[in-house]
Design a protein around this motif. Sequence first.
Motif, PDB file in Angstrom:
ATOM      1  N   PHE A 224       0.829  -1.201   0.000  1.00  0.00           N
ATOM      2  CA  PHE A 224       0.000   0.000   0.000  1.00  0.00           C
ATOM      3  C   PHE A 224       0.868   1.256   0.000  1.00  0.00           C
ATOM      4  O   PHE A 224       1.886   1.322   0.693  1.00  0.00           O
ATOM      5  CB  PHE A 224      -0.891   0.034   1.250  1.00  0.00           C
ATOM      6  N   GLY A 225       0.429   2.259  -0.761  1.00  0.00           N
ATOM      7  CA  GLY A 225       1.109   3.547  -0.770  1.00  0.00           C
ATOM      8  C   GLY A 225       0.103   4.672  -0.920  1.00  0.00           C
ATOM      9  O   GLY A 225      -1.114   4.448  -0.932  1.00  0.00           O
ATOM     10  N   ASP A 226       0.614   5.877  -1.022  1.00  0.00           N
ATOM     11  CA  ASP A 226      -0.227   7.053  -1.273  1.00  0.00           C
ATOM     12  C   ASP A 226      -0.295   7.308  -2.770  1.00  0.00           C
ATOM     13  O   ASP A 226       0.702   7.145  -3.481  1.00  0.00           O
ATOM     14  CB  ASP A 226       0.363   8.284  -0.587  1.00  0.00           C
ATOM     15  N   ALA A 227      -1.438   7.759  -3.240  1.00  0.00           N
ATOM     16  CA  ALA A 227      -1.604   8.092  -4.663  1.00  0.00           C
ATOM     17  C   ALA A 227      -1.174   9.546  -4.867  1.00  0.00           C
ATOM     18  O   ALA A 227      -2.001  10.463  -4.842  1.00  0.00           O
ATOM     19  CB  ALA A 227      -3.048   7.885  -5.094  1.00  0.00           C
ATOM     20  N   TRP A 228       0.130   9.749  -5.080  1.00  0.00           N
ATOM     21  CA  TRP A 228       0.665  11.105  -5.205  1.00  0.00           C
ATOM     22  C   TRP A 228       0.582  11.623  -6.637  1.00  0.00           C
ATOM     23  O   TRP A 228       1.562  12.056  -7.224  1.00  0.00           O
ATOM     24  CB  TRP A 228       2.117  11.160  -4.719  1.00  0.00           C
ATOM     25  N   VAL A 229      -0.604  11.549  -7.212  1.00  0.00           N
ATOM     26  CA  VAL A 229      -0.890  12.186  -8.503  1.00  0.00           C
ATOM     27  C   VAL A 229      -2.279  12.799  -8.403  1.00  0.00           C
ATOM     28  O   VAL A 229      -3.105  12.375  -7.581  1.00  0.00           O
ATOM     29  CB  VAL A 229      -0.834  11.189  -9.691  1.00  0.00           C
ATOM     30  N   GLU A 230      -2.518  13.811  -9.224  1.00  0.00           N
ATOM     31  CA  GLU A 230      -3.843  14.438  -9.227  1.00  0.00           C
ATOM     32  C   GLU A 230      -4.857  13.538  -9.950  1.00  0.00           C
ATOM     33  O   GLU A 230      -4.480  12.793 -10.863  1.00  0.00           O
ATOM     34  CB  GLU A 230      -3.767  15.808  -9.905  1.00  0.00           C
ATOM     35  N   PRO A 231      -6.117  13.558  -9.518  1.00  0.00           N
ATOM     36  CA  PRO A 231      -6.688  14.456  -8.509  1.00  0.00           C
ATOM     37  C   PRO A 231      -6.564  13.952  -7.081  1.00  0.00           C
ATOM     38  O   PRO A 231      -7.047  14.584  -6.147  1.00  0.00           O
ATOM     39  CB  PRO A 231      -8.158  14.516  -8.921  1.00  0.00           C
TER      40      PRO A 231
END
Length: 472
Positions: free
Chosen positions: A315-322
């Motif tokens: 699991f990670g963070d979705a560091w793209v928009e939006p």
Amino acid sequence: MSSIDPPSDAVPLGPKEIVKSGLCIGCGACAAQIPGNAARMRLDRYGEFKPAAPSRRAESEMPGFAHICPFSPRSHDEDELAAERFPSAKHRDPLIGRFEAAYVGYVREQDFRAVGSSGGMASWMAAELLDRKLVDGVAHVVPVAVSDDRGDLFRYQISRTTGDVRGGAKSRYHPVELSAVLAEIKAWPGRYAIVGIPCFIKAVHLLRMQDSLLRERIVFTLGLFCGHMKSARFVESFAWQMGATMEAVESADYRLKDPRRPANWYTAQLRLKDGRTRSKDWWHLADGDWGAGFFQNSACNFCDDVTAETADISFGDAWVEPYSSDGRGTNVVVVRSPLLHGVISGAIAEGRLELTEVDSEFVVRTQAAGFRQRREGLSFRLSWPRLGVQPKKRVAPRCRGLPARRMLIYWMRARISAWSHRMFWLSRLLGTPRLYIRWARAVLALYQAITYSRGWLGAMVGAGRRDEDENG
């Protein structure tokens, strides 16, 4: 997993050699091999866990150390471990490894998303394993009581109820180690899952290859995408900059969630023992730029795994928009275990999870800065002369053909990482926090001038088009 033959030992390689070479991440895998080992991992003067100067006899009691240390050049790499664990994986990608499916989204049910740093998926998965009775306990990182005798803010704990699992939600940018919890797994029969960063998960699988009891009892691994490991001085620096001392700190929240603000606008909050709180946005802190590498463990300079490639699910963070602008938090998920893929698919169909399937290119984009640092940056660092143990990685050394600006950025990060430990130690010794804080502000200004192409310095090193995000 025992079907893989371990690499042969040319010369003895023990904890002392790994520590001296700056390759010890402090996971505690080596200490876990010694009976009565829980007290053998110690925080050093820089606030990093290291095996406490083992005697010759103690080292001789560490069976196969060279094959269980995740940064040993003689241990199996992530590709070898993943090939053994996921031989029939549907997809293969050179950056995220073997996997069945990848998703972006969040947990819809209960308050998993609200109480987690991101979309709540890691805690949900751990709780789901318990609810389905697929495991009897989950080893994960939790805040410790004030009375904890080691003085740590966080430690590994085995949770046996979903309520206890939920109490361990949120990101912890603080050193922890596995030796005590692995000893507990050995002592108490049952099936266990372990949550950890990539190198810790790798260490667990290397241990499982050597230890049949751990191989039988650890049945799932849940990985967390990782930028790098911080030392215990990171939160202490936060305390200094908020006008407090570590002795006054009861607990720390590195990413205070606020749905009204973008997810990547981090706010640190310290709760003091007198009941008061202190908060500050990371960009107002002298060492709050993650990509600069303040207090980074030196072993992280030689890691090439961003997404925990050997874990059953990560699991990670979705560091793209939006998604990065959504303050409620959004996960990117990589599923490698067919069984867990079935669990995820069923929960999506039931409306419990709001997940959309994505391809490997999307996952890589969400962690673009980390992959630059762990692949291109790693290849550059491997080309530098070194003394001691030489790392063996999946990328080749390379110092030619890289833009001057990129090489300067990678060089500066390594220097900031090394000198932040030393400058903080000196400031601590002299009792002058201002010394470290002034140094940190100065080097951060220089780093950002180069990284973000600001002013004459950025132009001098051929900045060109800005294509870097906040982590470089």
